[in-house]
Design a protein around this motif. Structure first.
Motif, PDB file in Angstrom:
ATOM      1  N   ASP A  25      15.685  28.689  -1.169  1.00 42.43           N
ATOM      2  CA  ASP A  25      16.675  28.011  -0.338  1.00 42.43           C
ATOM      3  C   ASP A  25      16.043  27.022   0.626  1.00 42.43           C
ATOM      4  O   ASP A  25      16.576  25.930   0.849  1.00 42.43           O
ATOM      5  N   ASP A  26      14.914  27.407   1.243  1.00 43.22           N
ATOM      6  CA  ASP A  26      14.271  26.500   2.190  1.00 43.22           C
ATOM      7  C   ASP A  26      13.754  25.247   1.487  1.00 43.22           C
ATOM      8  O   ASP A  26      13.899  24.125   1.985  1.00 43.22           O
ATOM      9  N   SER A  27      13.178  25.419   0.296  1.00 42.05           N
ATOM     10  CA  SER A  27      12.687  24.281  -0.484  1.00 42.05           C
ATOM     11  C   SER A  27      13.829  23.350  -0.863  1.00 42.05           C
ATOM     12  O   SER A  27      13.717  22.118  -0.753  1.00 42.05           O
ATOM     13  N   GLU A  32      16.878  18.231  -0.378  1.00 41.54           N
ATOM     14  CA  GLU A  32      18.102  17.473  -0.117  1.00 41.54           C
ATOM     15  C   GLU A  32      17.895  16.466   1.008  1.00 41.54           C
ATOM     16  O   GLU A  32      18.414  15.345   0.957  1.00 41.54           O
ATOM     17  N   LEU A  33      17.126  16.861   2.014  1.00 41.20           N
ATOM     18  CA  LEU A  33      16.857  15.930   3.102  1.00 41.20           C
ATOM     19  C   LEU A  33      16.005  14.753   2.617  1.00 41.20           C
ATOM     20  O   LEU A  33      16.299  13.592   2.932  1.00 41.20           O
ATOM     21  N   ILE A  34      14.964  15.038   1.852  1.00 37.88           N
ATOM     22  CA  ILE A  34      14.112  13.960   1.339  1.00 37.88           C
ATOM     23  C   ILE A  34      14.924  13.002   0.479  1.00 37.88           C
ATOM     24  O   ILE A  34      14.774  11.783   0.562  1.00 37.88           O
ATOM     25  N   LYS A  35      15.810  13.552  -0.335  1.00 36.90           N
ATOM     26  CA  LYS A  35      16.664  12.700  -1.179  1.00 36.90           C
ATOM     27  C   LYS A  35      17.542  11.767  -0.352  1.00 36.90           C
ATOM     28  O   LYS A  35      17.909  10.683  -0.810  1.00 36.90           O
ATOM     29  N   SER A  36      17.879  12.173   0.867  1.00 38.58           N
ATOM     30  CA  SER A  36      18.787  11.379   1.696  1.00 38.58           C
ATOM     31  C   SER A  36      18.063  10.293   2.502  1.00 38.58           C
ATOM     32  O   SER A  36      18.714   9.454   3.123  1.00 38.58           O
ATOM     33  N   LEU A  37      16.735  10.295   2.499  1.00 37.89           N
ATOM     34  CA  LEU A  37      15.989   9.297   3.270  1.00 37.89           C
ATOM     35  C   LEU A  37      16.239   7.915   2.683  1.00 37.89           C
ATOM     36  O   LEU A  37      16.153   7.723   1.472  1.00 37.89           O
ATOM     37  N   ASN A  38      16.502   6.962   3.536  1.00 38.32           N
ATOM     38  CA  ASN A  38      16.885   5.630   3.055  1.00 38.32           C
ATOM     39  C   ASN A  38      15.907   4.543   3.472  1.00 38.32           C
ATOM     40  O   ASN A  38      16.287   3.389   3.662  1.00 38.32           O
ATOM     41  N   LYS A  39      14.645   4.927   3.675  1.00 33.64           N
ATOM     42  CA  LYS A  39      13.616   3.940   3.976  1.00 33.64           C
ATOM     43  C   LYS A  39      12.373   4.250   3.149  1.00 33.64           C
ATOM     44  O   LYS A  39      12.239   5.343   2.597  1.00 33.64           O
ATOM     45  N   GLU A  40      11.490   3.272   3.064  1.00 32.59           N
ATOM     46  CA  GLU A  40      10.252   3.462   2.303  1.00 32.59           C
ATOM     47  C   GLU A  40       9.084   3.604   3.269  1.00 32.59           C
ATOM     48  O   GLU A  40       8.959   2.851   4.226  1.00 32.59           O
ATOM     49  N   TYR A  41       8.245   4.585   2.989  1.00 39.40           N
ATOM     50  CA  TYR A  41       7.070   4.845   3.808  1.00 39.40           C
ATOM     51  C   TYR A  41       5.816   4.424   3.034  1.00 39.40           C
ATOM     52  O   TYR A  41       5.773   4.509   1.807  1.00 39.40           O
ATOM     53  N   LEU A 189      19.270  18.810  10.021  1.00 37.31           N
ATOM     54  CA  LEU A 189      19.980  19.604   9.022  1.00 37.31           C
ATOM     55  C   LEU A 189      19.818  21.071   9.373  1.00 37.31           C
ATOM     56  O   LEU A 189      18.733  21.509   9.781  1.00 37.31           O
ATOM     57  N   GLU A 190      20.874  21.846   9.236  1.00 39.85           N
ATOM     58  CA  GLU A 190      20.783  23.291   9.457  1.00 39.85           C
ATOM     59  C   GLU A 190      21.703  24.016   8.497  1.00 39.85           C
ATOM     60  O   GLU A 190      22.762  23.512   8.136  1.00 39.85           O
ATOM     61  N   LYS A 191      21.256  25.194   8.076  1.00 33.71           N
ATOM     62  CA  LYS A 191      22.043  26.012   7.160  1.00 33.71           C
ATOM     63  C   LYS A 191      21.866  27.485   7.511  1.00 33.71           C
ATOM     64  O   LYS A 191      20.771  27.918   7.862  1.00 33.71           O
ATOM     65  N   SER A 192      22.953  28.224   7.397  1.00 29.27           N
ATOM     66  CA  SER A 192      22.913  29.658   7.684  1.00 29.27           C
ATOM     67  C   SER A 192      22.803  30.449   6.395  1.00 29.27           C
ATOM     68  O   SER A 192      23.471  30.149   5.405  1.00 29.27           O
ATOM     69  N   LEU A 198      18.262  28.297   9.055  1.00 31.50           N
ATOM     70  CA  LEU A 198      17.157  27.373   8.857  1.00 31.50           C
ATOM     71  C   LEU A 198      17.502  26.019   9.464  1.00 31.50           C
ATOM     72  O   LEU A 198      18.635  25.550   9.356  1.00 31.50           O
ATOM     73  N   TYR A 199      16.501  25.414  10.090  1.00 30.45           N
ATOM     74  CA  TYR A 199      16.661  24.123  10.731  1.00 30.45           C
ATOM     75  C   TYR A 199      15.612  23.158  10.190  1.00 30.45           C
ATOM     76  O   TYR A 199      14.443  23.534  10.034  1.00 30.45           O
ATOM     77  N   LEU A 200      16.010  21.935   9.938  1.00 29.97           N
ATOM     78  CA  LEU A 200      15.048  20.893   9.639  1.00 29.97           C
ATOM     79  C   LEU A 200      14.946  19.985  10.852  1.00 29.97           C
ATOM     80  O   LEU A 200      15.940  19.378  11.282  1.00 29.97           O
ATOM     81  N   ILE A 201      13.760  19.946  11.415  1.00 25.81           N
ATOM     82  CA  ILE A 201      13.500  19.218  12.651  1.00 25.81           C
ATOM     83  C   ILE A 201      12.819  17.891  12.319  1.00 25.81           C
ATOM     84  O   ILE A 201      11.873  17.839  11.521  1.00 25.81           O
TER      85      ILE A 201
END
Length: 208
Positions: A25-27, A32-41, A189-192, A198-201
């Motif tokens: 679940d944490d992975s 999902e957060l990485i997929k939502s990133l809208n910039k290039e590093y 992002l946070e999910k119970s 779990l929190y993504l900081i």
């Protein structure tokens, strides 16, 4: 006997070796957060790469990715999956402890899904290498605190950290510590789940 797991995840063929943390679940939350990133590093770092799923997903938002893990079994697993998906030219794999091997001001984006669960008496019956992937010591903060103290020097100006944190290992302490270090900090992002939240900081460096 431990089994090898094989599956398709986010368009990648994934094999998970025995004793390597299997995406959970944490992975998936992190993916999902990485997929939502809208910039290039320019250059991203995946700390504690495990089987390599976050490293491989980062290739979609980073020109180059470095994956690191203290476990030789994990780095071999990541390399296997990188080759399996024919993206060897996009990822470098290093065996090492947190950010120790790297020069300052190297990365624009650092991601870390750390070992965050507090230890209990039953952990002694679990293989040590497996335990390292999720056990964060007595209060769950052993690796998190070491990482927070070390990672800022690796970030370029305006660089970002994405860090997963559990309600079981005092996320408020993490937020406060990052803020005191001069970062702009937010929970993106946070999910119970049934026994934790779990929190993504996200922490952004705004100083030289």
């Amino acid at each position: 006997m431990k089994h090898i797991h094989r599956f398709n995840l986010y368009g990648f063929e994934i094999t998970v070796f025995p004793k390597v943390y299997c995406p959970s679940d944490d992975s998936f939350m992190f993916c999902e957060l990485i997929k939502s990133l809208n910039k290039e590093y320019e250059c991203g770092l995946d700390v504690g790469c495990g089987c390599g799923i976050l490293s491989m997903l980062l290739t979609r938002v980073c020109k180059h990715v470095v994956a690191i893990d203290i476990s030789g079994n994990a780095t071999r697993n990541t390399w296997y999956n990188v080759k399996l998906n024919s993206i060897q030219n996009k990822i470098s794999i290093v065996r090492g402890n947190l950010v120790d091997p790297f020069k300052p001001s190297t990365f624009d984006l650092i991601v870390f899904n750390p070992p965050y669960l507090p230890a209990d008496k039953y952990d002694l019956y679990i293989d040590e290498e497996e335990r390292m992937a999720w056990c964060g010591g007595v209060d769950g903060r052993l690796i998190i605190d070491r990482f927070i103290d070390a990672f800022p020097y690796m970030l370029r100006k305006n660089g970002e950290l994405l860090l997963l944190q559990s309600s079981l290992s005092n996320p408020q302490k993490t937020l406060s510590k990052l803020y005191e270090m001069g970062f702009e900090v937010s929970v993106v992002l946070e999910k119970s789940f049934f026994f934790e939240k779990l929190y993504l900081i996200r922490a952004v460096r705004r100083w030289n």
